[in-house]
Motif scaffolding. Structure first.
Motif, short mmCIF file in Angstrom:
data_model
loop_
_atom_site.label_atom_id
_atom_site.label_comp_id
_atom_site.label_asym_id
_atom_site.label_seq_id
_atom_site.Cartn_x
_atom_site.Cartn_y
_atom_site.Cartn_z
N ASP A 83 0.87 -1.18 0.00
CA ASP A 83 0.00 0.00 0.00
C ASP A 83 0.90 1.23 0.00
OD1 ASP A 83 -1.70 2.10 0.50
OD2 ASP A 83 -2.70 1.16 2.23
N LYS A 84 0.76 2.07 -1.03
CA LYS A 84 1.66 3.21 -1.15
C LYS A 84 1.49 4.23 -0.02
CE LYS A 84 -1.19 5.80 -4.48
NZ LYS A 84 -1.21 6.37 -5.85
N ALA A 85 0.38 4.14 0.74
CA ALA A 85 0.17 5.06 1.86
C ALA A 85 1.06 4.71 3.06
CB ALA A 85 -1.29 5.04 2.28
N ARG A 86 1.63 3.51 3.07
CA ARG A 86 2.50 3.10 4.18
C ARG A 86 3.82 3.86 4.16
NH1 ARG A 86 3.05 -3.31 4.40
NH2 ARG A 86 4.69 -2.64 5.87
N THR A 87 4.42 3.98 5.32
CA THR A 87 5.71 4.67 5.42
C THR A 87 6.85 3.72 5.07
OG1 THR A 87 6.03 4.05 7.74
CG2 THR A 87 4.82 6.10 7.29
N ASP A 88 7.98 4.31 4.72
CA ASP A 88 9.17 3.50 4.46
C ASP A 88 9.57 2.72 5.71
OD1 ASP A 88 9.17 4.54 1.94
OD2 ASP A 88 11.01 5.73 2.17
N PHE B 258 7.61 -0.52 5.97
CA PHE B 258 8.12 -1.51 5.02
C PHE B 258 9.46 -2.06 5.49
CE2 PHE B 258 5.29 0.63 1.82
CZ PHE B 258 4.55 -0.49 1.50
N ASP B 259 10.30 -1.18 6.03
CA ASP B 259 11.60 -1.61 6.53
C ASP B 259 11.43 -2.67 7.62
OD1 ASP B 259 14.06 -1.43 8.40
OD2 ASP B 259 14.70 -0.27 6.65
N GLU C 271 8.87 -4.69 8.06
CA GLU C 271 8.35 -5.92 7.48
C GLU C 271 9.44 -6.68 6.73
OE1 GLU C 271 4.87 -7.53 4.39
OE2 GLU C 271 5.03 -5.38 4.82
N PHE C 272 10.21 -5.97 5.92
CA PHE C 272 11.24 -6.62 5.12
C PHE C 272 12.35 -7.19 6.01
CE2 PHE C 272 10.29 -3.84 1.12
CZ PHE C 272 9.03 -4.42 1.05
N LYS C 273 12.66 -6.51 7.09
CA LYS C 273 13.66 -7.03 8.03
C LYS C 273 13.21 -8.38 8.59
CE LYS C 273 16.36 -5.81 12.15
NZ LYS C 273 16.20 -7.12 12.81
N LYS C 274 11.93 -8.48 8.91
CA LYS C 274 11.39 -9.74 9.43
C LYS C 274 11.58 -10.86 8.42
CE LYS C 274 6.94 -10.29 9.43
NZ LYS C 274 5.50 -10.18 9.80
N TYR C 275 11.34 -10.57 7.15
CA TYR C 275 11.52 -11.60 6.13
C TYR C 275 12.99 -12.01 6.02
CZ TYR C 275 6.82 -10.14 4.73
OH TYR C 275 5.48 -9.84 4.73
N GLY C 276 13.87 -11.03 5.99
CA GLY C 276 15.29 -11.34 5.88
C GLY C 276 15.80 -12.13 7.08
N VAL D 266 12.44 -1.17 -3.66
CA VAL D 266 13.63 -1.97 -4.00
C VAL D 266 14.78 -1.73 -3.04
CG1 VAL D 266 15.42 -2.35 -5.73
CG2 VAL D 266 13.02 -2.34 -6.42
N PRO D 267 15.20 -0.47 -2.80
CA PRO D 267 16.36 -0.29 -1.91
C PRO D 267 16.10 -0.73 -0.47
CG PRO D 267 15.39 1.83 -2.52
CD PRO D 267 14.76 0.80 -3.39
#
Length: 374
Positions: free
Chosen positions: A53-58, A61-62, A64-69, A91-92
């Motif tokens: 959702d583009k309304a979410r903050t970076d 997302f950071d 969430e992505f950390k949890k996956y990694g 992407v970054p």
């Protein structure tokens, strides 16, 4: 007295050994044992599908992505609703956690597509004359475009072009790359109060003027005149080939932009052919992620292994990898562990979980263990 003494000593040693062994087995039951991946000596990949959702903050997302990694995920398939700017923004953040990014997009099914909505004639038409624009089958978001019509094809391919040009993306990921369901998975039929034992006109697509006229020009017969269209192989192959043509064109586009092409598909080619006119073993594509969601088909966990093996066998001789898609909601940790084992031991190059936010902490424990077999 010597012989009885030695016998008792030997017996005591056996009892002590058994006691220690039993104690060790009890300790093992308290942990999730690593998944045995010895049948596949190559490193296997772990994926997950997510929607952004583009309304979410970076920052969100950071997190969430950390949890996956941290939990061993290697690749994320991100649905940005076709938005290349949002994809470029993510992407970054994903790269910080060594995550591959794959651009996931609804392809033939285009709910909420503002461009397509300006062209009602682009939408697929059922055998009983109902357009997906006016009367979508099953659910309101089933807004299927016609794969034959030049304008709808070009629109879809332009979206693929835009997403595949985003720097840092590993692949374009096709989803809903098929016709609407002729047959729903058996486990879903009660939800819609349906019985589907034959190809029903309401769920049989596409009978728009462009499709039927092009087919008649090629084969000198019109599908609208068939008493039983299901048994006409030319008509079936015509539609299979229309989907294949879009995939093959997408393959050219993605490779020209330095990306590979992947797709979410139905469990195995023969089943996909029967249910949704999708014969993915004949496509030009780099990797497929068959959605082997056993619960939708009222199947047990071992069916995941069967469907995986069927797909792997159908792909022999092709440069296409297969990564099994697993539906995690409702799965116990033990079931998830077995699902991963069934996938890898039957030839999958990896597994993908639907979807990332639905994975529980207990399931994450299984996923982490699967990357560290002992």
């Amino acid at each position: 007295m010597t012989k009885p003494t030695k016998f008792l000593q030997a017996l005591l040693l056996v009892l002590i050994t058994l006691f220690i062994s039993c104690g060790t087995n009890e300790q093992k039951k308290e942990k999730i044992a690593p998944t045995d991946t010895s049948s596949n000596t190559e490193t296997f990949k772990l994926w997950t599908w997510i929607t952004a959702d583009k309304a979410r903050t970076d920052e969100s997302f950071d997190e969430e992505f950390k949890k996956y990694g941290d939990n061993g995920i290697n690749a994320i398939l991100i649905n940005t609703y076709g938005d290349p700017e949002l994809l470029a923004r993510l992407v970054p953040i994903a790269k910080k956690y060594n995550l591959e990014v794959h651009a996931w997009m609804f392809t033939m099914n285009r709910p909420g597509d503002k461009v397509a909505e300006q062209h009602p004639e682009w939408y697929a038409v059922s055998r009983d004359g109902k357009s997906c624009f006016d009367e979508p089958p099953y659910v309101g978001y089933y807004k299927w475009l016609c794969p034959t019509r030049k304008e709808s094809r070009e629109h879809i391919l332009s979206l693929i072009e835009g997403l595949s040009k985003v720097e840092g993306v590993a692949s374009f990921h096709l989803d809903y790359i098929r016709y609407s369901d002729i047959f729903l998975p058996i486990g879903l039929l009660p939800k819609y109060n349906l019985k589907q034992e034959t190809e029903l006109p309401r769920y049989d697509f596409c009978y728009c003027d462009v499709c039927t006229s092009e087919f008649e020009k090629e084969h000198h017969k019109n599908p609208n005149d068939f008493s039983n269209p299901a048994i006409d192989m030319e008509w079936k192959n015509f539609r299979l080939n229309k989907v294949k043509a879009i995939v093959d064109e997408a393959y050219k586009i993605t490779h020209a932009n330095g990306k590979i092409l992947t797709a979410a598909v139905f469990p195995y080619p023969e089943m996909a052919d029967h249910m949704v006119r999708q014969r993915w073993d004949k496509w030009n594509i780099d990797a497929v992620l068959p959605m082997i969601y056993n619960v939708f088909y009222n199947e047990e966990i071992d069916w995941i292994g069967y469907a995986t093996q069927q797909g792997v066998n159908d792909l022999k001789g092709k440069n296409t990898e297969l990564h099994t898609g697993i539906y995690v909601p409702g799965m116990t940790p033990e079931q998830l562990q077995e699902a991963i084992h069934q996938s890898i031991s039957n030839g999958a190059k990896g597994v993908s979980f639907f979807d990332g936010p639905a994975i529980t902490e207990e399931q994450w424990q299984v996923i982490r263990a699967s990357q560290n077999p002992q």
